[in-house]
Design a protein around this motif. Structure first.
Motif, PDB file in Angstrom:
ATOM      1  N   ARG A 327       0.802  -1.219   0.000  1.00  0.00           N
ATOM      2  CA  ARG A 327       0.000   0.000   0.000  1.00  0.00           C
ATOM      3  C   ARG A 327       0.837   1.272   0.000  1.00  0.00           C
ATOM      4  O   ARG A 327       0.358   2.340  -0.355  1.00  0.00           O
ATOM      5  CB  ARG A 327      -0.958  -0.005   1.191  1.00  0.00           C
ATOM      6  N   TYR A 328       2.092   1.183   0.391  1.00  0.00           N
ATOM      7  CA  TYR A 328       2.963   2.360   0.499  1.00  0.00           C
ATOM      8  C   TYR A 328       3.916   2.511  -0.687  1.00  0.00           C
ATOM      9  O   TYR A 328       4.571   3.540  -0.836  1.00  0.00           O
ATOM     10  CB  TYR A 328       3.814   2.265   1.773  1.00  0.00           C
ATOM     11  N   THR A 329       4.053   1.478  -1.523  1.00  0.00           N
ATOM     12  CA  THR A 329       5.135   1.476  -2.505  1.00  0.00           C
ATOM     13  C   THR A 329       4.982   2.558  -3.568  1.00  0.00           C
ATOM     14  O   THR A 329       3.875   2.852  -4.025  1.00  0.00           O
ATOM     15  CB  THR A 329       5.256   0.097  -3.187  1.00  0.00           C
ATOM     16  N   ASN A 330       6.095   3.146  -3.964  1.00  0.00           N
ATOM     17  CA  ASN A 330       6.095   3.981  -5.157  1.00  0.00           C
ATOM     18  C   ASN A 330       5.943   3.106  -6.380  1.00  0.00           C
ATOM     19  O   ASN A 330       6.250   1.904  -6.358  1.00  0.00           O
ATOM     20  CB  ASN A 330       7.391   4.792  -5.257  1.00  0.00           C
ATOM     21  N   TYR A 331       5.493   3.704  -7.483  1.00  0.00           N
ATOM     22  CA  TYR A 331       5.245   2.936  -8.704  1.00  0.00           C
ATOM     23  C   TYR A 331       5.464   3.842  -9.905  1.00  0.00           C
ATOM     24  O   TYR A 331       5.814   5.005  -9.773  1.00  0.00           O
ATOM     25  CB  TYR A 331       3.837   2.344  -8.694  1.00  0.00           C
ATOM     26  N   GLY A 332       5.265   3.307 -11.090  1.00  0.00           N
ATOM     27  CA  GLY A 332       5.481   4.071 -12.317  1.00  0.00           C
ATOM     28  C   GLY A 332       6.097   3.186 -13.373  1.00  0.00           C
ATOM     29  O   GLY A 332       7.118   2.535 -13.128  1.00  0.00           O
ATOM     30  N   THR A 333       5.492   3.145 -14.544  1.00  0.00           N
ATOM     31  CA  THR A 333       5.881   2.189 -15.586  1.00  0.00           C
ATOM     32  C   THR A 333       7.364   2.255 -15.912  1.00  0.00           C
ATOM     33  O   THR A 333       8.032   1.232 -16.031  1.00  0.00           O
ATOM     34  CB  THR A 333       5.060   2.425 -16.863  1.00  0.00           C
ATOM     35  N   ASN A 334       7.911   3.445 -16.074  1.00  0.00           N
ATOM     36  CA  ASN A 334       9.327   3.581 -16.411  1.00  0.00           C
ATOM     37  C   ASN A 334      10.198   3.886 -15.203  1.00  0.00           C
ATOM     38  O   ASN A 334      11.391   4.137 -15.354  1.00  0.00           O
ATOM     39  CB  ASN A 334       9.512   4.683 -17.460  1.00  0.00           C
ATOM     40  N   ALA A 335       9.610   3.875 -14.017  1.00  0.00           N
ATOM     41  CA  ALA A 335      10.358   4.190 -12.799  1.00  0.00           C
ATOM     42  C   ALA A 335      10.611   2.957 -11.936  1.00  0.00           C
ATOM     43  O   ALA A 335      11.391   3.020 -10.986  1.00  0.00           O
ATOM     44  CB  ALA A 335       9.612   5.239 -11.975  1.00  0.00           C
ATOM     45  N   VAL A 336       9.946   1.850 -12.272  1.00  0.00           N
ATOM     46  CA  VAL A 336      10.115   0.597 -11.536  1.00  0.00           C
ATOM     47  C   VAL A 336      10.560  -0.481 -12.521  1.00  0.00           C
ATOM     48  O   VAL A 336       9.982  -0.627 -13.600  1.00  0.00           O
ATOM     49  CB  VAL A 336       8.797   0.178 -10.850  1.00  0.00           C
ATOM     50  N   ASP A 337      11.593  -1.216 -12.155  1.00  0.00           N
ATOM     51  CA  ASP A 337      12.113  -2.273 -13.023  1.00  0.00           C
ATOM     52  C   ASP A 337      11.658  -3.657 -12.609  1.00  0.00           C
ATOM     53  O   ASP A 337      11.545  -4.556 -13.454  1.00  0.00           O
ATOM     54  CB  ASP A 337      13.639  -2.232 -13.019  1.00  0.00           C
ATOM     55  N   LEU A 338      11.406  -3.841 -11.320  1.00  0.00           N
ATOM     56  CA  LEU A 338      11.030  -5.150 -10.796  1.00  0.00           C
ATOM     57  C   LEU A 338      10.287  -4.944  -9.491  1.00  0.00           C
ATOM     58  O   LEU A 338      10.469  -3.930  -8.808  1.00  0.00           O
ATOM     59  CB  LEU A 338      12.297  -5.975 -10.542  1.00  0.00           C
ATOM     60  N   ALA A 339       9.431  -5.899  -9.139  1.00  0.00           N
ATOM     61  CA  ALA A 339       8.777  -5.900  -7.826  1.00  0.00           C
ATOM     62  C   ALA A 339       9.210  -7.144  -7.067  1.00  0.00           C
ATOM     63  O   ALA A 339       9.461  -8.193  -7.672  1.00  0.00           O
ATOM     64  CB  ALA A 339       7.261  -5.863  -7.974  1.00  0.00           C
ATOM     65  N   ALA A 340       9.296  -7.017  -5.752  1.00  0.00           N
ATOM     66  CA  ALA A 340       9.760  -8.130  -4.924  1.00  0.00           C
ATOM     67  C   ALA A 340       9.159  -8.002  -3.531  1.00  0.00           C
ATOM     68  O   ALA A 340       8.669  -6.935  -3.144  1.00  0.00           O
ATOM     69  CB  ALA A 340      11.284  -8.137  -4.850  1.00  0.00           C
TER      70      ALA A 340
END
Length: 447
Positions: A327-340
């Motif tokens: 719920r707190y994570t930053n996001y953005g198509t070109n700003a995030v490379d992977l999620a973990a």
């Protein structure tokens, strides 16, 4: 920008207050607090000697960190341009629970590591445990006395100058928690499992609660360069600053980081950084930049986590799976490379399970520590285990996975390690790409 915490006290700014129980969500190093009046980042003009006191000479990237005055630097013909060294401010968490000891958790620590279970790290360890690789933790310090952490203190370095040296949690236990996620040993049944337990773990401390220089931009840049020179395959940065304007000073600092990260990438060091905990769309944030995760060549990691993992421990099922965007994570198509896995939470889950608030089980369980005393430069700590959550915790899951990929493919360069991680990842059908970049970390397929 890093972590929410329920663990030992670590200086970090307040992020949110929860209903029923308070959970310390944080942005470790996530606020630009001040510009130094005596430390500066200098862009060199050629190879001439700089007249100011040289703190870190970084010819590999064409910059230096110096102590002096603006007037002195303006007159110096060896200086092309300069800006004040940024000092990052951290504050106290909203609240915390005490670190958990083995009696409280019946020694079954792996049962609480939903992140390693979801990534199937034990199966990955049948192929490699990270042997033959080096991983640097650029953070608040890693407690080398912790029984679950094998820190190469000889090749580690303190960048704060507070006199405590390396291998100590001089800036709090944040770095110790991060290190455990990436590289905790797996020999002891009473400990936690790291993703790459046999990597060579180095501590590059850039934060201090005991004087010296804490959280300086210049020290962080110097630490990345040091990681490259120490032939680290991976450098983890669970820290950062946001928001910074892209123009003006922000352009200067971004340029320094781009040069640094391009140098690291070229020399074979993959830099992994937390995306931040501001619940912000970094893709559409109006000319602002988050550093270092938005610098060129950096692998920016968003956080995911389950809701209701305590239910699974009691024989039921989770409300939301581990791949759920936090719920707190930053996001953005070109700003995030992977999620973990970085941890999630539901503030209404306050009923105790095994003496611990139920929401805590949705955070990430790892190594923590407390400083008990400092006398004549000698630090006595009280190692333990505890929960924290944030993109700070997601990044070392990726950094550890990168060490496994490099270990299994020793001829891979930094780009090839990164590509292996991204190619193996998939975006869950029910969520958007903006939360995942290439997708959710898949350690087994990356190998």
């Amino acid at each position: 920008m890093t972590d929410d915490t329920t663990g030992t006290p670590v200086g970090r700014r307040q992020f949110a207050k929860l209903t029923g129980a308070a959970l310390g969500l944080s942005a470790f190093g996530g606020v630009v607090a001040a510009e130094s009046t005596e430390r500066f980042i200098v862009k060199r003009r050629g190879k001439k000697s700089i007249g100011a006191e040289l703190l870190y000479d970084l010819p590999e990237i064409g910059y230096a960190v110096v102590r002096g005055s603006e007037e002195q630097l303006k007159r110096d013909k060896a200086v092309k341009s300069f800006e004040p060294d940024i000092e990052l401010q951290v504050g106290d968490p909203v609240a915390e629970t005490e670190p958990q000891d083995s009696d409280a958790l019946d020694d079954a620590f792996y049962a609480y590591q939903w992140d390693k279970q979801d990534l199937d790290v034990p199966t990955a360890h049948e192929t490699t445990k990270g042997e033959g690789t080096r991983l640097a933790i650029i953070d608040s310090g890693v407690d080398a006395s912790h029984p679950d952490l094998d820190v190469n203190v000889e090749d580690s370095k303190d960048f704060t100058g507070d006199g405590l040296g390396a291998g100590v949690p001089g800036g709090g236990d944040h770095g110790t928690h991060v290190a455990g996620i990436a590289a905790a040993a797996i020999e002891s049944p009473a400990g936690v499992a790291g993703t790459a337990p046999e990597t060579d773990l180095l501590d590059f401390r850039v934060f201090s609660e005991f004087g010296g220089t804490s959280g300086s931009f210049g020290s962080i840049v110097a630490a990345v360069v040091e990681a490259v020179q120490k032939e680290c395959d991976v450098a983890n940065l669970s820290l950062g600053a946001y928001p910074i304007p892209r123009q003006g000073n922000g352009s200067f600092y971004g340029g320094v980081l781009n040069k640094t990260m391009n140098y690291a990438e070229k020399e074979g060091t993959l830099v992994v950084a937390s995306a931040g905990n501001d619940a912000t769309d970094l893709q559409h944030d109006g000319g602002l930049i988050s550093l270092p995760n938005e610098a060129a060549g950096v692998m920016s990691v968003a956080a995911t986590g389950p809701i209701g993992f305590a239910n699974e421990l009691l024989g039921g099922s989770v409300n939301e799976p581990a791949e759920t965007p936090a719920r707190y994570t930053n996001y953005g198509t070109n700003a995030v490379d992977l999620a973990a896995p970085g941890g999630n939470f539901d503030p209404t889950l306050t009923d105790p399970v095994g003496g611990v608030p139920a929401y805590a089980y949705d955070l990430v369980f790892s190594t923590v520590t407390e400083i008990e005393s400092v006398e004549d430069g000698e630090v006595q700590t009280a190692p333990g285990y505890g929960w924290k959550a944030g993109t700070s915790m997601a990044a070392p899951n990726v950094a550890g996975a990168a060490a496994l990929v490099k270990s299994n493919n020793p001829d891979y360069n930094a780009n090839e390690v990164r590509s292996a991680l991204e190619d193996a990842a998939d975006v869950p059908d029910e969520y958007g790409k903006e939360y995942y970049g290439s997708g959710y970390l898949n350690v087994l397929d990356a190998l």
